[in-house]
Design a protein around this motif. Structure first.
Motif, mmCIF file in Angstrom:
data_model
loop_
_atom_site.group_PDB
_atom_site.id
_atom_site.type_symbol
_atom_site.label_atom_id
_atom_site.label_comp_id
_atom_site.label_asym_id
_atom_site.label_seq_id
_atom_site.Cartn_x
_atom_site.Cartn_y
_atom_site.Cartn_z
ATOM 1 N N THR A 8 0.829 -1.213 0.000
ATOM 2 C CA THR A 8 0.000 0.000 0.000
ATOM 3 C C THR A 8 0.859 1.258 0.000
ATOM 4 O O THR A 8 0.608 2.193 -0.768
ATOM 5 C CB THR A 8 -0.932 0.011 1.233
ATOM 6 O OG1 THR A 8 -1.713 -1.172 1.218
ATOM 7 C CG2 THR A 8 -1.843 1.226 1.229
ATOM 8 N N LEU A 9 1.874 1.268 0.864
ATOM 9 C CA LEU A 9 2.716 2.461 0.962
ATOM 10 C C LEU A 9 3.510 2.673 -0.333
ATOM 11 O O LEU A 9 3.653 3.808 -0.803
ATOM 12 C CB LEU A 9 3.664 2.326 2.168
ATOM 13 C CG LEU A 9 4.454 3.557 2.579
ATOM 14 C CD1 LEU A 9 3.558 4.771 2.775
ATOM 15 C CD2 LEU A 9 5.248 3.289 3.859
ATOM 16 N N LYS A 12 1.046 3.903 -2.920
ATOM 17 C CA LYS A 12 0.667 5.291 -2.582
ATOM 18 C C LYS A 12 1.745 6.253 -3.090
ATOM 19 O O LYS A 12 1.437 7.290 -3.691
ATOM 20 C CB LYS A 12 0.526 5.423 -1.066
ATOM 21 C CG LYS A 12 0.296 6.834 -0.564
ATOM 22 C CD LYS A 12 0.154 6.838 0.955
ATOM 23 C CE LYS A 12 -0.035 8.246 1.467
ATOM 24 N NZ LYS A 12 1.224 8.860 1.914
ATOM 25 N N ARG A 15 1.603 6.427 -6.883
ATOM 26 C CA ARG A 15 0.454 7.231 -7.337
ATOM 27 C C ARG A 15 0.694 8.704 -7.074
ATOM 28 O O ARG A 15 0.240 9.559 -7.817
ATOM 29 C CB ARG A 15 -0.825 6.752 -6.648
ATOM 30 C CG ARG A 15 -1.333 5.449 -7.272
ATOM 31 C CD ARG A 15 -2.281 4.759 -6.363
ATOM 32 N NE ARG A 15 -3.611 5.334 -6.420
ATOM 33 C CZ ARG A 15 -4.608 4.926 -5.653
ATOM 34 N NH1 ARG A 15 -4.409 3.976 -4.779
ATOM 35 N NH2 ARG A 15 -5.783 5.460 -5.767
ATOM 36 N N ARG A 16 1.390 8.990 -5.980
ATOM 37 C CA ARG A 16 1.673 10.391 -5.647
ATOM 38 C C ARG A 16 2.487 11.043 -6.766
ATOM 39 O O ARG A 16 2.133 12.107 -7.261
ATOM 40 C CB ARG A 16 2.443 10.477 -4.322
ATOM 41 C CG ARG A 16 2.571 11.856 -3.746
ATOM 42 C CD ARG A 16 3.619 11.894 -2.647
ATOM 43 N NE ARG A 16 4.948 11.645 -3.164
ATOM 44 C CZ ARG A 16 5.726 12.568 -3.730
ATOM 45 N NH1 ARG A 16 5.308 13.809 -3.818
ATOM 46 N NH2 ARG A 16 6.924 12.266 -4.212
ATOM 47 N N LYS A 19 0.485 11.270 -10.138
ATOM 48 C CA LYS A 19 -0.560 12.296 -10.219
ATOM 49 C C LYS A 19 0.009 13.660 -10.616
ATOM 50 O O LYS A 19 -0.736 14.516 -11.058
ATOM 51 C CB LYS A 19 -1.288 12.416 -8.878
ATOM 52 C CG LYS A 19 -2.227 11.249 -8.630
ATOM 53 C CD LYS A 19 -3.261 11.571 -7.583
ATOM 54 C CE LYS A 19 -4.216 10.394 -7.434
ATOM 55 N NZ LYS A 19 -5.518 10.772 -6.919
ATOM 56 N N VAL A 20 1.293 13.860 -10.380
ATOM 57 C CA VAL A 20 1.900 15.132 -10.774
ATOM 58 C C VAL A 20 3.024 14.834 -11.775
ATOM 59 O O VAL A 20 4.138 15.323 -11.638
ATOM 60 C CB VAL A 20 2.421 15.918 -9.545
ATOM 61 C CG1 VAL A 20 1.274 16.594 -8.816
ATOM 62 C CG2 VAL A 20 3.180 15.031 -8.572
ATOM 63 N N GLN A 82 7.039 16.501 3.050
ATOM 64 C CA GLN A 82 5.689 17.068 2.957
ATOM 65 C C GLN A 82 4.733 16.392 3.936
ATOM 66 O O GLN A 82 3.890 17.044 4.548
ATOM 67 C CB GLN A 82 5.145 16.933 1.544
ATOM 68 C CG GLN A 82 5.638 18.036 0.624
ATOM 69 C CD GLN A 82 5.189 17.820 -0.810
ATOM 70 O OE1 GLN A 82 4.185 17.196 -1.070
ATOM 71 N NE2 GLN A 82 5.965 18.341 -1.740
ATOM 72 N N PHE B 92 -3.055 14.924 -2.395
ATOM 73 C CA PHE B 92 -2.987 14.152 -3.645
ATOM 74 C C PHE B 92 -4.162 13.193 -3.828
ATOM 75 O O PHE B 92 -4.380 12.695 -4.917
ATOM 76 C CB PHE B 92 -1.689 13.328 -3.693
ATOM 77 C CG PHE B 92 -0.461 14.179 -3.837
ATOM 78 C CD1 PHE B 92 -0.056 14.641 -5.075
ATOM 79 C CD2 PHE B 92 0.292 14.527 -2.731
ATOM 80 C CE1 PHE B 92 1.074 15.426 -5.209
ATOM 81 C CE2 PHE B 92 1.419 15.309 -2.854
ATOM 82 C CZ PHE B 92 1.806 15.765 -4.095
ATOM 83 N N PHE B 93 -4.886 12.912 -2.721
ATOM 84 C CA PHE B 93 -5.869 11.835 -2.800
ATOM 85 C C PHE B 93 -7.286 12.279 -2.450
ATOM 86 O O PHE B 93 -7.488 13.247 -1.732
ATOM 87 C CB PHE B 93 -5.434 10.683 -1.884
ATOM 88 C CG PHE B 93 -4.098 10.118 -2.266
ATOM 89 C CD1 PHE B 93 -3.947 9.404 -3.443
ATOM 90 C CD2 PHE B 93 -2.981 10.347 -1.481
ATOM 91 C CE1 PHE B 93 -2.710 8.911 -3.828
ATOM 92 C CE2 PHE B 93 -1.738 9.860 -1.850
ATOM 93 C CZ PHE B 93 -1.609 9.145 -3.029
ATOM 94 N N ILE B 101 -6.302 3.656 1.135
ATOM 95 C CA ILE B 101 -4.880 3.671 1.510
ATOM 96 C C ILE B 101 -4.727 3.389 3.004
ATOM 97 O O ILE B 101 -3.882 2.589 3.421
ATOM 98 C CB ILE B 101 -4.230 5.025 1.129
ATOM 99 C CG1 ILE B 101 -4.070 5.119 -0.387
ATOM 100 C CG2 ILE B 101 -2.862 5.192 1.815
ATOM 101 C CD1 ILE B 101 -3.712 6.510 -0.894
ATOM 102 N N GLY B 104 -5.003 -0.263 3.874
ATOM 103 C CA GLY B 104 -3.771 -0.994 3.555
ATOM 104 C C GLY B 104 -2.671 -0.710 4.568
ATOM 105 O O GLY B 104 -1.980 -1.628 5.022
ATOM 106 N N LEU B 105 -2.519 0.563 4.946
ATOM 107 C CA LEU B 105 -1.472 0.917 5.919
ATOM 108 C C LEU B 105 -1.715 0.215 7.252
ATOM 109 O O LEU B 105 -0.776 -0.170 7.940
ATOM 110 C CB LEU B 105 -1.421 2.433 6.135
ATOM 111 C CG LEU B 105 -0.964 3.288 4.944
ATOM 112 C CD1 LEU B 105 -0.990 4.768 5.312
ATOM 113 C CD2 LEU B 105 0.432 2.898 4.479
#
Lengths: 253, 247
Positions: A8-9, A12, A15-16, A19-20, A82, B92-93, B101, B104-105
């Motif tokens: 998942t991490l 994530k 995807r982060r 997305k940019v 961030q 972002f989400f 997310i 899952g975490l």
């Protein structure tokens, strides 16, 4: 180890940056391609061979490595910093996630971004000057371990930094000068003493020349010496990043 | 009495020379709502942070359902949920992505169905695909509560969940808390709103300058003080403690 949390991490983080993509993929591709056009194509046509290869080809591995170094560092450092600033790091800190999962997920995603951008830069370069890959194994070795090392450095920087200015020190005042002075655009054989010897203390020199050997079969230092420096840097940073994450340095009060 | 879900033993937390928690021992029992009251800087959030993994106690031990929060952190964190005091969101989400997310975490296989149920429960289903930054403050806070529940925690910490929240949303959150308790979740609530504790809590703890001044059931506390309001009792205790510290 929680494989669900790790997956998942990792996803994530992927995807982060996806997305940019204009900022994380296209921007470095354009910047590096401009370097290639100016130094490789425009100036390169005026320069003769360096180390037995045309200058336009000589700069390709350096530019690919410079891009991968920057992008792997920026991915972990910006994401982790961030999340510290906006507080979303809490989501990870309260989860059953250990230092190993955090390390693997952040570093893995940063490597993926660096590989993606590095490959695109390489393909752009091949469009201008096609050359066969001299040694795929060495190329892959340096790409893997250098991106992992810089991703780890990015994590360490993000953990240490308390404001954006702290974070900006690394790409602007450390990585960029070291990359430029690490033989991206020239061979250190052209340097007079003491600059030749000084250059040998620059770890980016070994990263650039390692990939140059893999791509072209020429380098200022042997691939074994480069591999040694890269592996040593990797192991040191694995140790530092793991220790910081385990201790909760600047994460858990 | 039911077995303790949370057991803190002689917990101390120091930041340099400052002591945030002083030899704190506390038990919270299954199915109860425990309200932790105290002025700013009393150590309420510090205690929650030590239990949930955001901080590490300097001394003492904390157990959740018999598991140590340091040595068995993977187990205890699966059992615990936290709604943090500060609103945070990942720009972002979307809410749907954020919930998936977080599942899952927390080590739970992400389930779209579960995420959509939570979105509906917290009236966020219409904003499921909007960027979280576009949500109102109340929606962001509801999303935080939904995120804390993705793994169905046995013990839920609500760290000042109604701070800066309008009356309507506060009432909605109180109702959610009641429903969670009815479903078997043990809840620890920190708040500045005394009436919140008076309305919701089964037991009340008053924390001041890192010391637990009192832990008592709401009923017996009110009864013992002869019908005085909880706010009066609270203020008297705090003033007495301040007097002791000054002396």
């Amino acid at each position: 180890m929680s494989t669900i949390a790790l997956k998942t991490l990792f996803l994530k983080e992927v995807r982060r940056f996806s997305k940019v993509w204009l900022q994380t993929v296209l921007s470095p591709l354009v910047t590096t391609s401009l370097y290639f056009l100016v130094f490789g194509v425009a100036l390169g046509s005026r320069l003769r061979e360096i180390s037995g290869v045309p200058y336009i080809q000589f700069v390709v591995p350096g530019l690919v490595m410079m891009t991968m170094v920057r992008d792997s560092f920026l991915n972990t450092s910006s994401s982790l910093f961030q999340s510290k600033i906006n507080g979303t790091i809490t989501d990870i800190l309260v989860a059953p996630i250990g230092a190993l999962e955090m390390l693997l997920a952040y570093v893995g995603a940063a490597m993926l971004r660096a590989f993606l951008v590095g490959t695109l830069v390489y393909l752009v370069a091949l469009w201008f000057t096609w050359f066969p890959l001299h040694h795929a194994g060495w190329s892959l070795f340096f790409a893997v371990f250098v991106t992992a090392t810089l991703a780890l450095l990015g994590m360490v920087a993000a953990l240490w930094a308390e404001k954006f200015d702290h974070l900006a020190i690394f790409p602007n005042f450390v990585l960029l000068p070291l990359a430029f002075l690490g033989g991206v655009f020239y061979s250190i054989d052209l340097l007079p003493e003491p600059w030749y010897t000084v250059s040998l203390f620059n770890p980016l020199l070994y990263m650039v020349n390692g990939l140059r050997y893999g791509f072209l079969g020429v380098a200022d230092v042997s691939p074994v010496a480069s591999a040694g420096v890269v592996l040593a840097s990797f192991l040191v940073l694995v140790g530092v990043a793991s220790a910081l994450l385990r201790s909760g340095y600047n994460l858990r009060s | 009495m039911k077995p303790p879900v949370l057991r803190c033993r002689h917990v101390k937390k120091r930041y340099g020379t400052f002591t945030a928690l002083e030899d704190l021992s506390l038990e919270v029992y299954e199915g109860e709502i425990f309200a932790l009251l105290g002025p700013n800087g009393a150590g309420k959030s510090t205690l929650i942070h030590c239990i949930t993994g955001l901080a590490k106690q300097s001394e003492g031990s904390i157990e959740v359902l018999g598991f140590d929060t340091v040595h068995d952190f993977r187990t205890t964190r699966r059992l615990v949920g936290l709604v943090p005091q500060e609103i945070n969101y990942d720009p972002f989400f979307t809410p749907l992505e954020s919930l998936m997310i977080q599942m899952g975490l927390m080590g739970v296989e992400p389930s779209r169905e579960r995420a959509e149920t939570l979105l509906k429960t917290f009236a966020l289903d219409e904003k499921r695909d909007a960027y979280t930054r576009t949500l109102s403050g109340g929606m962001k806070r509801r999303l935080l509560v939904a995120k804390s529940l993705v793994h169905e925690p046995r013990l839920l910490f609500l760290d000042e969940p109604t701070a800066g929240v309008d009356v309507e949303l506060r009432r909605e959150l109180w109702q959610e808390v009641e429903e969670l308790r009815a479903a078997g979740t043990t809840i620890v609530l920190t708040t500045h709103y005394i009436e919140e504790a008076e309305q919701l809590a089964d037991r009340i703890g008053i924390l001041h300058k890192g010391e637990l001044l009192l832990v008592e059931s709401r009923e017996s506390l009110l009864e013992r003080h002869g019908g005085r309001s909880l706010e009066d009792i609270y203020l008297e205790l705090i003033r007495k403690a301040d007097g002791r510290h000054a002396a």
